[in-house]
Motif scaffolding. Structure first.
Motif, mmCIF file in Angstrom:
data_model
loop_
_atom_site.group_PDB
_atom_site.id
_atom_site.type_symbol
_atom_site.label_atom_id
_atom_site.label_comp_id
_atom_site.label_asym_id
_atom_site.label_seq_id
_atom_site.Cartn_x
_atom_site.Cartn_y
_atom_site.Cartn_z
ATOM 1 N N PRO A 1 1.410 0.664 -3.011
ATOM 2 C CA PRO A 1 0.787 -0.653 -2.808
ATOM 3 C C PRO A 1 0.229 -1.182 -1.584
ATOM 4 N N ALA A 2 1.016 -0.572 -0.456
ATOM 5 C CA ALA A 2 0.602 -1.117 0.991
ATOM 6 C C ALA A 2 -0.695 -0.458 1.176
ATOM 7 N N PHE A 3 -0.940 1.146 0.930
ATOM 8 C CA PHE A 3 -2.107 1.673 1.193
ATOM 9 C C PHE A 3 -3.183 0.911 0.427
ATOM 10 N N LEU A 4 -2.796 0.746 -0.868
ATOM 11 C CA LEU A 4 -3.991 0.091 -1.720
ATOM 12 C C LEU A 4 -4.476 -1.210 -1.010
ATOM 13 N N LYS A 5 -3.650 -1.843 -0.827
ATOM 14 C CA LYS A 5 -4.063 -3.164 -0.240
ATOM 15 C C LYS A 5 -5.024 -2.848 1.190
ATOM 16 N N LEU A 6 -4.729 -1.994 1.951
ATOM 17 C CA LEU A 6 -5.360 -1.381 3.244
ATOM 18 C C LEU A 6 -6.832 -1.234 2.605
ATOM 19 N N ILE A 7 -6.873 -0.361 1.680
ATOM 20 C CA ILE A 7 -8.247 0.219 1.350
ATOM 21 C C ILE A 7 -8.963 -0.715 0.537
ATOM 22 N N ASP A 8 -8.472 -1.800 -0.168
ATOM 23 C CA ASP A 8 -9.145 -2.946 -0.652
ATOM 24 C C ASP A 8 -9.566 -3.651 0.266
ATOM 25 N N MET B 1 -6.704 18.538 -4.847
ATOM 26 C CA MET B 1 -5.706 18.466 -5.624
ATOM 27 C C MET B 1 -4.744 17.163 -5.274
ATOM 28 N N ASP B 2 -4.959 16.612 -4.084
ATOM 29 C CA ASP B 2 -4.627 15.551 -3.767
ATOM 30 C C ASP B 2 -5.133 14.244 -3.282
ATOM 31 N N ILE B 3 -5.104 13.014 -3.154
ATOM 32 C CA ILE B 3 -5.999 12.088 -2.726
ATOM 33 C C ILE B 3 -5.358 11.060 -1.725
ATOM 34 N N ARG B 4 -4.251 11.569 -1.023
ATOM 35 C CA ARG B 4 -3.411 10.711 -0.285
ATOM 36 C C ARG B 4 -3.605 10.962 1.197
ATOM 37 N N ALA B 5 -4.620 11.665 1.605
ATOM 38 C CA ALA B 5 -5.023 12.115 3.045
ATOM 39 C C ALA B 5 -5.076 10.883 3.896
ATOM 40 N N LEU B 6 -5.830 9.815 3.545
ATOM 41 C CA LEU B 6 -6.027 8.673 4.412
ATOM 42 C C LEU B 6 -4.690 7.744 4.225
ATOM 43 N N GLU B 7 -4.226 7.709 3.226
ATOM 44 C CA GLU B 7 -2.666 7.143 3.154
ATOM 45 C C GLU B 7 -1.718 7.773 4.116
ATOM 46 N N GLN B 8 -1.661 9.221 4.301
ATOM 47 C CA GLN B 8 -0.917 9.699 5.272
ATOM 48 C C GLN B 8 -1.151 9.310 6.772
ATOM 49 N N TRP B 9 -2.535 9.093 7.089
ATOM 50 C CA TRP B 9 -2.966 8.707 8.408
ATOM 51 C C TRP B 9 -2.514 7.298 8.566
ATOM 52 N N TYR B 10 -2.503 6.610 7.650
ATOM 53 C CA TYR B 10 -2.164 5.004 7.818
ATOM 54 C C TYR B 10 -0.528 4.835 8.110
ATOM 55 N N ILE C 1 4.422 12.815 7.820
ATOM 56 C CA ILE C 1 3.532 13.837 7.613
ATOM 57 C C ILE C 1 4.317 15.029 6.889
ATOM 58 N N LYS C 2 5.550 14.925 6.704
ATOM 59 C CA LYS C 2 6.298 16.148 5.639
ATOM 60 C C LYS C 2 5.926 16.174 4.403
ATOM 61 N N ASP C 3 5.446 14.908 3.780
ATOM 62 C CA ASP C 3 4.946 15.144 2.245
ATOM 63 C C ASP C 3 3.843 15.764 2.122
ATOM 64 N N GLN C 4 3.135 16.304 3.239
ATOM 65 C CA GLN C 4 1.690 16.977 3.033
ATOM 66 C C GLN C 4 0.560 16.563 2.336
ATOM 67 N N ARG C 5 0.338 15.188 2.444
ATOM 68 C CA ARG C 5 -0.607 14.367 2.018
ATOM 69 C C ARG C 5 -2.153 14.814 2.453
ATOM 70 N N LEU C 6 -1.879 15.402 3.838
ATOM 71 C CA LEU C 6 -3.177 15.899 4.547
ATOM 72 C C LEU C 6 -3.285 17.376 4.454
ATOM 73 N N SER C 7 -4.291 17.766 3.986
ATOM 74 C CA SER C 7 -4.462 19.213 3.776
ATOM 75 C C SER C 7 -4.719 20.069 4.774
ATOM 76 N N TRP D 1 -4.474 8.168 -9.187
ATOM 77 C CA TRP D 1 -4.638 7.041 -8.378
ATOM 78 C C TRP D 1 -2.919 6.208 -8.170
ATOM 79 N N ASN D 2 -2.266 6.200 -9.307
ATOM 80 C CA ASN D 2 -0.922 5.804 -9.150
ATOM 81 C C ASN D 2 0.008 6.635 -8.292
ATOM 82 N N THR D 3 -0.539 7.644 -7.484
ATOM 83 C CA THR D 3 0.295 8.244 -6.505
ATOM 84 C C THR D 3 0.094 7.566 -4.955
ATOM 85 N N LEU D 4 -0.692 6.572 -5.162
ATOM 86 C CA LEU D 4 -0.921 5.712 -3.797
ATOM 87 C C LEU D 4 -0.020 4.634 -3.626
#
Length: 713
Positions: free
Chosen positions: A137-144, A354-363, A378-384, A132-135
């Motif tokens: 703050p800006a994305f967490l606001k979006l999801i909230d 193994m990762d939860i950041r796919a939606l964050e990458q799209w954001y 995209i280079k951080d490979q959050r989308l699998s 969870w802490n890998t997300l």
């Protein structure tokens, strides 16, 4: 940073007053006043806590019902997007989060229980908690904001809620649901079914249902514009059908495109400066390992010479129509999620869970202003997974076969296309290929890149294509062409491409002269009609067919029924040539089918295949692996209905000094609610392969608005 603040006072007897979930209750001071007991509540809240006022959000519906969401903040836009999507297809939004609640079986029955099982098996919630802490703050606001929007809609429309225990949903449940969705998209669902059915060894299916994407550099076009085609082939309805929307905030979002149910932002589309399309890729991302079990202990497996206990957990599945809960055991090994069948214990390992950041990458893809920012996103490979095809207003086109591709042991004793031994650290990969190690192209000299779910090594012309031997064989990169890829190459001119021809490529219904299906079915075209008089007319119809999948084609009708029959008969086994006996049996099937259901054999494709929406039906062109495809299911009276195909089609033109020109069409319409006037108002346009003009310009959206309102109005 965090701070203390007084939030509000409530009447202690007012049990309906809800306290925010993201606040920690620290202390309260009770005091009596006028025989009322009030509580002064002191909360310790993070700076990301937000209470969104829907009055700050405007949903603008255009003449086709497509929602354009305007607000100051990204979080408010996400709230509005959730609300608008719920208005059009609330059921699909709920279907996405049911597994996180353990309620899919309760709502959907036995078939749904499989999703609840998979959610637990792949530890979707556990990985979400751990990461969870890998997300950001800006994305967490979006999801909230998104979660607030969907919860608000559920509260306002209780009669539409599928189960009383679904809502409210939390941000963590929502993210965990996305982990399951990507795990399934990556192929884990098929592996699960294979293990369950005791069929582990399967060859890959080369004839995928597919998608199309293409980017053309300004130097290759007659107008000096960059062209981009966005055309994912998804199911026509449900949570995997594309929903069209436009989101615009004062924090940098202004993007139009498609999203799947539960998407808090645009998943592929276009913003003011750039656009991208996704197609499903089939690089090897999933491995299956057979564990060596201890004869003296049924839940111990050998690993590097030592016996190790499987992690074991009992889960409870609640299934509609079954009055008692069903208990099931799930297991976990060093390799990951583990199942037992008649052959033993098998573990499934892939990067998607193994990762939860796919939606964050799209954001962050949505917010990119140029290729440098897009590449950074995209280079951080959050989308699998997913191919990405890109174009922008600054003369850059780009393609990458994206994915979390394991770095595997190249030793020859390990066959990574088969089941691996699960008893040694030699097969336990722990890293992925770096992004710059993936097949990718930036501005190839010939001026175009494209993908139709085929090989990355045929993404442009022969002189500029990458070579398969440049990449490790253990990665399992796609190496095949398909009918669609051949047809794209056949239609591209040697010189420059005009816009009308670009559109024509997408709407093409022609198979190539040499078919690219995995099995060689040429025998169907070689039979002598005089040798089989009962089937003579069918054989002659197919032999004289121009291989076009138009609705008025009789040859296409014979071919579609033959194709569907052979797809079941031959399956996904090793490619082979159809025998004469199998060809005759296929014609017998087609003859019997047509006579049984229609009492004649001179049928056109549109007589059999229909586009169905509600109680209406239309004759429909297309079949699998055309650039204008369909795939079907049984409908009624022998007729077939399309259940998947083009979905959302987008054509984009980029010029340096103006907003992109956008044309789109959706197969049905903006709303999934029968009775809504936008339930089927794009069907005729789709049938005629026409498009509607869309815009990112705020003034134009408001100027042509059909309705402007706040969520909840």
């Amino acid at each position: 940073m965090c701070r203390y603040r007084i939030l509000f006072t409530i009447n202690i007897n007012d049990r309906k007053k809800q306290l925010p979930d993201d606040c920690c209750y620290l202390a309260f001071n009770m005091k009596k006043s006028l025989n009322l007991v009030t509580i002064l509540v002191l909360f310790f809240c993070s700076s990301s806590a937000q209470t969104i006022n829907p009055k700050n959000i405007e949903i603008v519906r255009d003449s086709f019902g497509v929602p354009h969401i305007f607000a100051k903040t990204d979080a408010e836009v996400a709230y509005g997007l959730a609300w608008a999507h719920a208005e059009d297809d609330f059921k699909s939004l709920q279907d996405v989060v049911l597994p996180a609640k353990g309620l899919t079986g309760k709502v959907q029955g036995k078939a749904g229980a499989a999703a609840d099982y998979a959610f637990a098996l792949f530890r979707c919630m556990e990985i979400t908690e751990a990461k969870w802490n890998t997300l950001t703050p800006a994305f967490l606001k979006l999801i909230d904001g998104y979660v607030q929007g969907i919860n608000a809609y559920a509260k306002a429309h209780p009669n539409e809620v599928l189960h009383k225990k679904i809502f409210p949903i939390t941000a963590k449940e929502y993210i965990a649901s996305s982990v399951l969705a990507l795990t399934a998209f990556n192929g884990a669902d098929k592996v699960l079914m294979g293990i369950f059915n005791n069929v582990i060894e399967t060859d890959p299916e080369l004839n995928k249902k597919g998608s199309n994407a293409m980017a053309v550099h300004p130097n290759k076009t007659t107008t000096g514009e960059a062209f981009l085609l966005i055309n994912a082939h998804q199911p026509n309805t449900g949570s995997q059908a594309f929903y069209e929307a436009h989101i615009n905030s004062e924090e940098g979002l202004n993007v139009h495109g498609g999203l799947l149910a539960g998407g808090p932002c645009i998943l592929h589309g276009v913003n003011e400066n750039l656009g991208w399309a996704h197609t499903v890729n089939y690089v090897d991302r999933v491995d299956v390992f057979q564990l060596e079990m201890n004869p003296a202990n049924a839940t111990q497996y050998k690993f590097d010479g030592e016996w190790i206990d499987l992690e074991e957990k009992t889960i409870t599945l609640r299934i509609k129509g079954i009055p008692v809960a069903v208990k099931r055991k799930i297991y976990w090994s060093k390799y990951g999620a583990t199942m037992k069948n008649k052959q033993g214990f098998f573990s499934i390992r892939l990067g998607a869970n193994m990762d939860i950041r796919a939606l964050e990458q799209w954001y962050y893809m949505d917010k990119a202003k140029n290729f440098t920012e897009f590449y950074a996103a995209i280079k951080d490979q959050r989308l699998s997974m997913f191919n990405i095809t890109y174009a922008d207003k600054y003369d850059t086109i780009f393609y990458v076969n994206n994915g979390l591709v394991p770095v595997r042991n190249p030793a020859p004793q390990y066959n990574w296309k088969s089941t691996l031994p699960g008893n040694t650290s030699q097969t336990l990969w722990t890293a992925f290929r770096k992004f710059n190690e993936l097949p990718q192209y930036v501005n190839p000299k010939n001026g175009y890149v494209f993908n139709t779910n085929h090989s990355s090594f045929f993404a442009t012309d022969a002189a500029n294509n990458l070579k398969a031997e440049q990449f490790p064989a253990t990665d399992g990169w796609e190496t095949w062409q398909n009918n669609r890829s051949i047809r794209v190459l056949q239609q591209l001119p040697a010189d420059k491409l005009d816009y009308a021809s670009f559109r024509k490529i997408k709407f093409d219904k022609q198979l190539p002269a040499v078919l690219q299906y995995p099995h060689n079915i040429d025998t169907l075209f070689l039979l002598s009609e005089t040798a089989y008089p009962l089937y003579a007319s069918l054989i002659q119809t197919l032999k004289s067919w121009d291989k076009q999948g138009t609705a008025d084609s009789k040859g296409a009708a014979v071919f579609l029924l033959s194709y569907l029959h052979l797809a079941k008969k031959l399956g996904a086994g090793a490619a082979r040539t159809l025998t004469t006996a199998e060809a005759v049996e296929t014609y017998a099937y087609v003859y019997d089918y047509m006579m049984k259901h229609f009492n004649r054999t001179d049928l056109a494709l549109g007589d059999i295949q229909k586009l169905v929406r509600g109680d209406k039906e239309w004759p429909l062109w297309g079949f699998p692996d055309l650039l204008s495809p369909q795939w079907t299911a049984n409908y009624k009276d022998g007729k077939l209905k399309s259940v998947g195909g083009d979905g959302l089609i987008m054509f984009i033109r980029f010029t340096k000094d103006a907003l992109p020109q956008i044309e789109t069409v959706n197969m049905y319409g903006a709303s999934a609610k029968k009775g809504n006037k936008h339930f089927d108002d794009q069907v005729e346009m789709y049938i005629q392969q026409k498009t509607k003009r869309m815009t990112l310009k705020k003034e134009e959206v408001y100027g042509k608005a059909e309705r402007v309102y706040h969520p909840g109005e």
